[in-house]
Motif scaffolding. Structure first.
Motif, PDB file in Angstrom:
ATOM      1  N   VAL B 479       0.837  -1.205   0.000  1.00 53.94           N
ATOM      2  CA  VAL B 479       0.000   0.000   0.000  1.00 53.94           C
ATOM      3  C   VAL B 479       0.871   1.254   0.000  1.00 53.94           C
ATOM      4  N   GLU B 480       2.013   1.175   0.666  1.00 55.82           N
ATOM      5  CA  GLU B 480       2.931   2.315   0.680  1.00 55.82           C
ATOM      6  C   GLU B 480       3.342   2.674  -0.758  1.00 55.82           C
ATOM      7  N   ASP B 481       3.747   1.658  -1.525  1.00 55.88           N
ATOM      8  CA  ASP B 481       4.122   1.891  -2.917  1.00 55.88           C
ATOM      9  C   ASP B 481       2.946   2.482  -3.691  1.00 55.88           C
ATOM     10  N   ALA B 482       1.760   1.956  -3.407  1.00 56.39           N
ATOM     11  CA  ALA B 482       0.575   2.413  -4.132  1.00 56.39           C
ATOM     12  C   ALA B 482       0.288   3.882  -3.818  1.00 56.39           C
ATOM     13  N   ILE B 483       0.369   4.238  -2.559  1.00 57.58           N
ATOM     14  CA  ILE B 483       0.083   5.625  -2.167  1.00 57.58           C
ATOM     15  C   ILE B 483       1.091   6.564  -2.836  1.00 57.58           C
ATOM     16  N   LEU B 484       2.351   6.177  -2.806  1.00 60.70           N
ATOM     17  CA  LEU B 484       3.386   7.050  -3.359  1.00 60.70           C
ATOM     18  C   LEU B 484       3.273   7.191  -4.875  1.00 60.70           C
ATOM     19  N   ALA B 485       2.568   6.265  -5.518  1.00 59.75           N
ATOM     20  CA  ALA B 485       2.402   6.361  -6.969  1.00 59.75           C
ATOM     21  C   ALA B 485       1.214   7.240  -7.357  1.00 59.75           C
ATOM     22  N   HIS B 486       0.435   7.692  -6.361  1.00 65.15           N
ATOM     23  CA  HIS B 486      -0.697   8.575  -6.672  1.00 65.15           C
ATOM     24  C   HIS B 486      -0.179   9.913  -7.189  1.00 65.15           C
ATOM     25  N   GLY B 487      -0.830  10.432  -8.209  1.00 56.63           N
ATOM     26  CA  GLY B 487      -0.461  11.757  -8.731  1.00 56.63           C
ATOM     27  C   GLY B 487      -1.713  12.539  -9.075  1.00 56.63           C
ATOM     28  N   GLY B 488      -1.563  13.546  -9.926  1.00 60.34           N
ATOM     29  CA  GLY B 488      -2.714  14.320 -10.386  1.00 60.34           C
ATOM     30  C   GLY B 488      -3.505  14.889  -9.225  1.00 60.34           C
ATOM     31  N   GLU B 489      -4.800  14.656  -9.225  1.00 58.26           N
ATOM     32  CA  GLU B 489      -5.660  15.196  -8.166  1.00 58.26           C
ATOM     33  C   GLU B 489      -5.273  14.667  -6.786  1.00 58.26           C
ATOM     34  N   ALA B 490      -4.605  13.508  -6.774  1.00 62.49           N
ATOM     35  CA  ALA B 490      -4.245  12.899  -5.490  1.00 62.49           C
ATOM     36  C   ALA B 490      -2.872  13.326  -5.011  1.00 62.49           C
ATOM     37  N   ALA B 491      -2.214  14.197  -5.783  1.00 63.98           N
ATOM     38  CA  ALA B 491      -0.848  14.594  -5.421  1.00 63.98           C
ATOM     39  C   ALA B 491      -0.771  15.240  -4.029  1.00 63.98           C
ATOM     40  N   PRO B 492      -1.712  16.117  -3.682  1.00 61.00           N
ATOM     41  CA  PRO B 492      -1.625  16.720  -2.337  1.00 61.00           C
ATOM     42  C   PRO B 492      -1.715  15.676  -1.226  1.00 61.00           C
ATOM     43  N   ALA B 493      -2.596  14.716  -1.373  1.00 53.56           N
ATOM     44  CA  ALA B 493      -2.719  13.672  -0.350  1.00 53.56           C
ATOM     45  C   ALA B 493      -1.447  12.836  -0.295  1.00 53.56           C
ATOM     46  N   ARG B 494      -0.910  12.540  -1.476  1.00 49.58           N
ATOM     47  CA  ARG B 494       0.338  11.766  -1.506  1.00 49.58           C
ATOM     48  C   ARG B 494       1.447  12.550  -0.807  1.00 49.58           C
ATOM     49  N   ASP B 495       1.544  13.860  -1.123  1.00 52.24           N
ATOM     50  CA  ASP B 495       2.585  14.682  -0.497  1.00 52.24           C
ATOM     51  C   ASP B 495       2.418  14.703   1.019  1.00 52.24           C
ATOM     52  N   ALA B 496       1.163  14.803   1.452  1.00 47.85           N
ATOM     53  CA  ALA B 496       0.907  14.823   2.899  1.00 47.85           C
ATOM     54  C   ALA B 496       1.361  13.517   3.533  1.00 47.85           C
ATOM     55  N   PHE B 497       1.113  12.410   2.837  1.00 53.34           N
ATOM     56  CA  PHE B 497       1.546  11.100   3.348  1.00 53.34           C
ATOM     57  C   PHE B 497       3.070  11.040   3.388  1.00 53.34           C
ATOM     58  N   GLU B 498       3.688  11.518   2.326  1.00 59.44           N
ATOM     59  CA  GLU B 498       5.142  11.476   2.240  1.00 59.44           C
ATOM     60  C   GLU B 498       5.773  12.303   3.357  1.00 59.44           C
ATOM     61  N   ALA B 499       5.092  13.416   3.709  1.00 60.12           N
ATOM     62  CA  ALA B 499       5.627  14.310   4.730  1.00 60.12           C
ATOM     63  C   ALA B 499       5.326  13.821   6.145  1.00 60.12           C
ATOM     64  N   ALA B 500       4.443  12.850   6.251  1.00 57.83           N
ATOM     65  CA  ALA B 500       4.056  12.376   7.584  1.00 57.83           C
ATOM     66  C   ALA B 500       5.206  11.618   8.244  1.00 57.83           C
ATOM     67  N   SER B 501       5.146  11.548   9.571  1.00 62.01           N
ATOM     68  CA  SER B 501       6.194  10.841  10.310  1.00 62.01           C
ATOM     69  C   SER B 501       6.113   9.344  10.032  1.00 62.01           C
ATOM     70  N   ASP B 502       7.217   8.638  10.325  1.00 63.27           N
ATOM     71  CA  ASP B 502       7.222   7.183  10.133  1.00 63.27           C
ATOM     72  C   ASP B 502       6.083   6.531  10.899  1.00 63.27           C
ATOM     73  N   ASP B 503       5.850   7.013  12.120  1.00 60.33           N
ATOM     74  CA  ASP B 503       4.787   6.434  12.938  1.00 60.33           C
ATOM     75  C   ASP B 503       3.417   6.634  12.295  1.00 60.33           C
ATOM     76  N   ASP B 504       3.215   7.828  11.774  1.00 65.71           N
ATOM     77  CA  ASP B 504       1.924   8.103  11.151  1.00 65.71           C
ATOM     78  C   ASP B 504       1.723   7.250   9.904  1.00 65.71           C
ATOM     79  N   ARG B 505       2.806   7.106   9.150  1.00 63.77           N
ATOM     80  CA  ARG B 505       2.675   6.278   7.952  1.00 63.77           C
ATOM     81  C   ARG B 505       2.383   4.835   8.339  1.00 63.77           C
ATOM     82  N   ALA B 506       3.049   4.361   9.376  1.00 63.53           N
ATOM     83  CA  ALA B 506       2.779   2.989   9.848  1.00 63.53           C
ATOM     84  C   ALA B 506       1.331   2.870  10.313  1.00 63.53           C
ATOM     85  N   ALA B 507       0.833   3.924  10.958  1.00 62.39           N
ATOM     86  CA  ALA B 507      -0.555   3.903  11.437  1.00 62.39           C
ATOM     87  C   ALA B 507      -1.524   3.818  10.258  1.00 62.39           C
TER      88      ALA B 507
END
Lengths: 500, 524
Positions: B479-507
């Motif tokens: 799912v991590e790979d899938a989220i990071l591959a989101h672009g276009g309209e989903a780019a802001p959400a992807r960026d937010a995920f990328e910027a999140a802490s390791d703990d948050d991403r694990a959550a």
């Protein structure tokens, strides 16, 4: 219960400072539990629960499953059952980049790390786990037509590749042992011929036969050299290789490592050591990380031990005539209740036809195994007492373990209609290993490329040495054909509950 | 019918177990173990608190699984004795359905058999359009397709019956018949919950059509141009304008075809009904052409270059006229409409449960939930299934209650009797632009328009945990790979995920791994 819950957490996160108590392995049981028992059902649910736990653990810390199985198998005192569990976890694991899935050999990574058509011997990778292709008919089963591996291709064109249907993995431990014993028999014949030739100073011809299967003949020369041009159905080194559709691989260990490399890009430390310098197979990266994905030792030898143990311990298929189907009610309003049918007469007739038509001359119904001890790397498994049920059983009358394999573990020419695109491991296009038919009914579709969705089609594709048997089948009347099919459908796996 | 016994979400039990406390304990003394696989072998690996059904429930499940297995075995033996028997048992034709003798339960049983049936040349497998049938083809030839499979279950078995497909099961659409690089790759999605999804899509389409009709009425009545914000079930589809004559301007419509029909099936959302996507799958994957399509080809309504130029009685030139007729498609549709829906099953372990809860909140906070809507509300669970043969339009539809018929679990009412049903599919059933990185090689045509290469339907995430690999071509192993591959309209959400802490991403990952399906015992 509370403590055991905590234990799980401790084991996973290694947060526990107390050393575990010394391990005492359990005695091996000798009474067969019923695969359709409530215990089997409970265990199926427990496996599903474990898979779920591991998914959460993997979500928390990517790579957790690989680390856990690596750590738990390092223990030299690990019990067989623990190695088995680790092996099954690895077999079912969906690998990720954190595990070393795939490779980074191309200067710019493709959008998808997967490649459906293999490039040469290097492979794909085309998938992320063993279960992806070995699923039909139960755990470690066969694959469907769509699951065909496309081997030795150019990385793109299906026509450049050789399609191979994933075979079921039932009983592979037994098959490895049988082949090894046959190889040993052939080696004795060869060595004896060489000895005689040296002693007598004359050429010594020798017929080759193992377990009643003939492999042509060789001639030993007085200088110790051999003329193997008359050897048939096996490589000139007389090693019976029972795995791969063309019979190119001798052991479960080698087949597993090869599959991990070509289908998933997971490189075992053993493969990287043993095949060092084989850049076509491993890739052009460094000695420790030939596929250049930043992961060395993607599977340790002990993890491989566990995986091989899991596979070698797979149950053997059964041969069971259909006895009853009465008492079934209609499945829903509007539908008819199934009529009771007993096919014992057809089964007996079909079994006789299997011999009469000549099927049995290559698809040997039975081969005898003398020693049931399976050894690979650091694991030893008694296939007759420690493998999963059903398993092989000692037969005092024959002095060994009858294996109802329906193969002679020898290669045959199956004609142009089956010719492969490539020579595979030195095996010419028209030659194939006699496919073991045990478990047949649980592994449709059939043939090396999975192109036969019915038994009639599979039989109709037999050519070359099997052409006469094919013609004999085609000449049968309706009832006789039915009887032969009824017999073939009795070659199946034991039913066993599973929670996917 | 496969049923579920016991509670679906034992959240209370999970919480109780989690609150019971955490501490370290030495490994217990060796327990009596038997063989490799008997109870005990999993000790120390699995959480012993994992919820395992009671012995009574296990016995029931085992009996049910065994009965289904015996039925299958009997069918296979009948077929071995007399080839063709199996096919007969897996089909109900339109005449049979017209008799009215078959309710949803019977259709489920027969459809289940049909789903697993391996088609053979004598059943119409494949085509004879450029060579002898069946002419198997792993990479599809244009819109003609393969065939690349023998059965539905070939590609829909991952994670359980009617599940998703693995990477090896990817379809290679619209190719040149040989090069994988020429094709448009699609990973087979899971088929659970299709009934509620189609019912939802129909409701949404109906709402949009009503809004359009009201707009036209308003514009023509007032004699002035007018506009309406298209919104249904809380999902916005842009703006529709009409001029004084009632002529529509659809340039402001987004996320749906200009005909305002929600098409929830296919990665790009190109088919509106289970029946349509099933008929398409039969044709392109197995070369089984429906009678209705053959009639349409003969009447000049469908392109013979795609469906085959063999005429009304054998369009795909494989020597068989009736390959799948309307009754069979109705049976298959009724079966698929009755499948279970996926569930949310939080972890048993306390720490993981905490991560799960935080992940659920992050799913909203990071912006995932704006497209992957956690749930949509379904008002009417009755799904009509109608034959599509042009001459059968007068036949009464088969009515499937997607909230009650078939396999459990089902969608449930939000609060009390009479309220709407909550469909927790994690999608807005709307198309979005996902950017150039995810774009497909080709656009996809629908009856209502063209879906551009970078545009996809929001993939429902229910059942996610048991459907890896992810994304339309299965390129993402996690799912991590899938989220990071989101672009276009989903780019802001992807960026937010990328910027999140390791703990948050694990959550967040933990939350997503709880989107799974009911653990069902079967005998493969």
């Amino acid at each position: 219960v509370k403590a055991r819950a905590a234990l799980f957490v401790c084991v996973l996160c290694s947060a526990c400072s107390e050393p575990p108590a010394p391990r005492v392995c359990p005695p091996v049981e000798l009474v067969a539990p019923d695969p359709l028992s409530i215990d089997a059902a409970r265990e199926a649910h427990r496996w599903a629960a474990l898979r779920r736990e591991l998914r959460f653990e993997e979500a928390r810390a990517p790579g957790a499953v690989m680390r856990l199985t690596s750590a738990r198998t390092e223990d030299p005192d690990a019990c067989l059952s623990e190695l088995y569990v680790a092996g099954r976890i690895l077999f079912e694991h969906e690998a990720s980049f954190a595990d070393g899935l795939g490779n980074q050999l191309a200067p710019v990574g493709p959008r998808s790390p997967f490649r459906r058509v293999h490039e040469g011997r290097f492979g794909g990778p085309e998938t992320n786990g063993c279960r992806s292709c070995h699923w039909r008919g139960g755990i470690a089963g066969g694959g469907g037509l769509v699951d065909d591996a496309l081997l030795f291709g150019d990385g793109d064109a299906v026509s450049s590749a050789d399609a191979r249907n994933p075979p079921a993995l039932s009983g592979v431990g037994v098959i490895e042992r049988l082949a090894a014993e046959m190889s040993a028999e052939l080696a004795v014949l060869r060595d004896d011929a060489i000895g005689q030739a040296r002693g007598s100073g004359a050429n010594v011809p020798r017929e080759l036969e193992a377990r009643g299967v003939r492999f042509g003949a060789l001639v030993a020369h007085p200088d110790g050299s051999l003329d193997t041009s008359g050897v048939e159905g096996v490589d000139a080194d007389l090693v019976v290789r029972p795995f791969g559709w063309k019979g190119t691989v001798a052991t479960v260990r080698e087949a597993s490592q090869n599959a991990l490399q070509i289908h998933m890009g997971l490189q075992t430390e053993e493969l990287v050591d043993e095949r060092a310098g084989d850049t076509e197979l491993l890739g052009t990266g460094s000695a420790s990380d030939p596929d250049r994905d930043g992961h060395a030792r993607e599977l340790t030898s002990r993890q491989l031990d566990a995986l091989v143990l899991f596979l070698a311990a797979q149950a053997v298929p059964i041969l069971r005539p259909h006895e009853r189907v009465d008492g079934l009610e209609r499945a829903a309003d509007g539908l008819l209740a199934p009529l009771g049918h007993v096919y014992v007469d057809e089964w007996i007739a079909g079994r006789a036809l299997f011999d009469d038509l000549g099927c049995a001359s290559c698809h040997r119904p039975q081969l005898l195994l003398l020693d049931a001890t399976f050894v690979s790397g650091g694991v030893t498994l008694d296939l007759a007492t420690e493998a999963e049920h059903p398993r092989i059983r000692y037969d005092g009358a024959s002095g060994g373990y009858p294996v109802f394999l329906f193969s002679d573990l020898r290669r045959h020419d199956l004609g142009d209609e089956n010719a492969s695109t490539h020579v595979d491991g030195g095996v010419p296009p028209r030659q194939w290993l006699t496919r073991p038919l045990w478990g047949l009914a649980s592994s449709a579709p059939w043939l090396h490329d999975g192109s036969a969705p019915s038994l009639d089609l599979a039989i109709a594709r037999h050519g070359g040495e099997a052409a006469e048997s094919r013609a004999a089948f085609e000449a049968l009347d309706f009832d006789q054909k039915g009887a032969l099919r009824i017999f073939l459908m009795s070659l199946r796996r034991q039913w066993r509950p599973a929670v996917p | 019918m496969r049923s579920v016994r016991g509670p679906l979400l034992v959240l209370a039990a999970v919480l109780a177990a989690a609150l019971a406390g955490l501490g370290c304990a030495p490994e217990p003394a060796t327990t009596a173990r038997a063989g490799l696989l008997d109870e005990g072998a999993l000790d120390g690996w699995a959480n012993p608190n994992a919820t395992i059904p009671s012995d009574d429930a296990l016995l029931d499940q085992l009996a049910e699984a065994l009965e289904l297995r015996e039925r299958r075995e009997l069918d296979r033996l009948l077929d071995a004795r007399e080839p063709g028997e199996l096919f007969e048992h897996a089909m109900l034709d339109q005449n049979a359905l017209d008799s009215g003798a078959f309710g949803p339960a019977a259709l489920f049983v027969v459809g289940d058999d049909l789903f697993d049936f391996m088609f053979r040349p004598e059943n119409g497998l494949g085509n004879g359009l450029d060579g002898p049938p069946p002419h198997l083809r792993r990479v599809h030839l244009g819109e003609v397709g393969g065939p690349d499979a023998f059965a539905c279950s070939s590609c829909h078995s991952l994670g359980g019956l009617d599940g998703a497909g693995s990477n090896t099961q990817n379809a290679f659409f619209r190719g040149d018949g040989d090069l994988t690089s020429s094709a448009d790759v699609r990973n087979p999605p899971a088929l659970l919950g299709l009934g509620p999804v189609e019912a939802l899509a129909r409701e949404m389409s109906r709402d949009l059509a009503d809004a359009r009709a009201a707009l036209v009425a308003e514009a023509t009545a007032s004699g002035a141009s007018a506009s309406v914000a298209l919104e249904t079930h809380g999902v916005s589809f842009g703006e529709l304008r009409a001029d004084a004559t009632g002529r529509l301007d659809t340039r402001g419509v987004v996320g749906v075809d200009r005909d305002l029909v929600i098409r929830p099936f296919g990665w790009k959302g190109h088919q509106p009904t289970i029946r349509a996507i099933a008929a398409e799958a039969f044709r392109v994957h197995m070369g089984i052409v429906s009678v209705a399509d053959q009639v349409r080809v003969a009447r000049g309504e469908l392109d013979p270059a795609i469906y085959g130029d063999g005429g009304e009685f054998d369009a795909d030139r494989d020597g068989l006229s009736v390959e799948i007729e309307d009754g069979m498609l109705s049976t298959m549709s009724a079966y698929l409409a009755q499948l279970e829906v996926p569930i949310v099953a939080p972890p048993d372990d306390e720490l993981a449960l905490i991560r799960f809860a935080r992940g659920g909140a992050l799913f909203g906070d990071l912006g995932c939930a704006s497209c992957h809507r956690p749930s949509l509300e379904l008002a009417d669970p009755i799904l009509p299934i109608t034959p599509d043969h042009p001459d059968l339009a007068d036949r009464p539809p088969i009515l499937i209650d997607v909230a009650h018929d078939g396999d459990l679990p089902k969608v449930e009412q939000r609060v009390v009797f009479g309220s709407t049903y909550e469909v927790a599919l994690f999608s807005d059933l709307r198309r979005h632009d996902m950017g150039p990185e995810l774009a497909t090689p080709s656009a996809v045509a629908t009856v209502g328009g063209i879906v551009a290469p970078s545009v996809f339907l929001t993939r429902p995430l229910w059942g996610l945990a048991v459907s890896a690999p992810y994304l339309h071509d299965g390129r993402a192993p996690t799912v991590e790979d899938a989220i990071l591959a989101h672009g276009g309209e989903a780019a802001p959400a992807r960026d937010a995920f990328e910027a999140a802490s390791d703990d948050d991403r694990a959550a967040l990952r933990t939350f997503l791994m709880a989107l799974t399906r009911h653990a069902r015992l079967g005998i493969p």
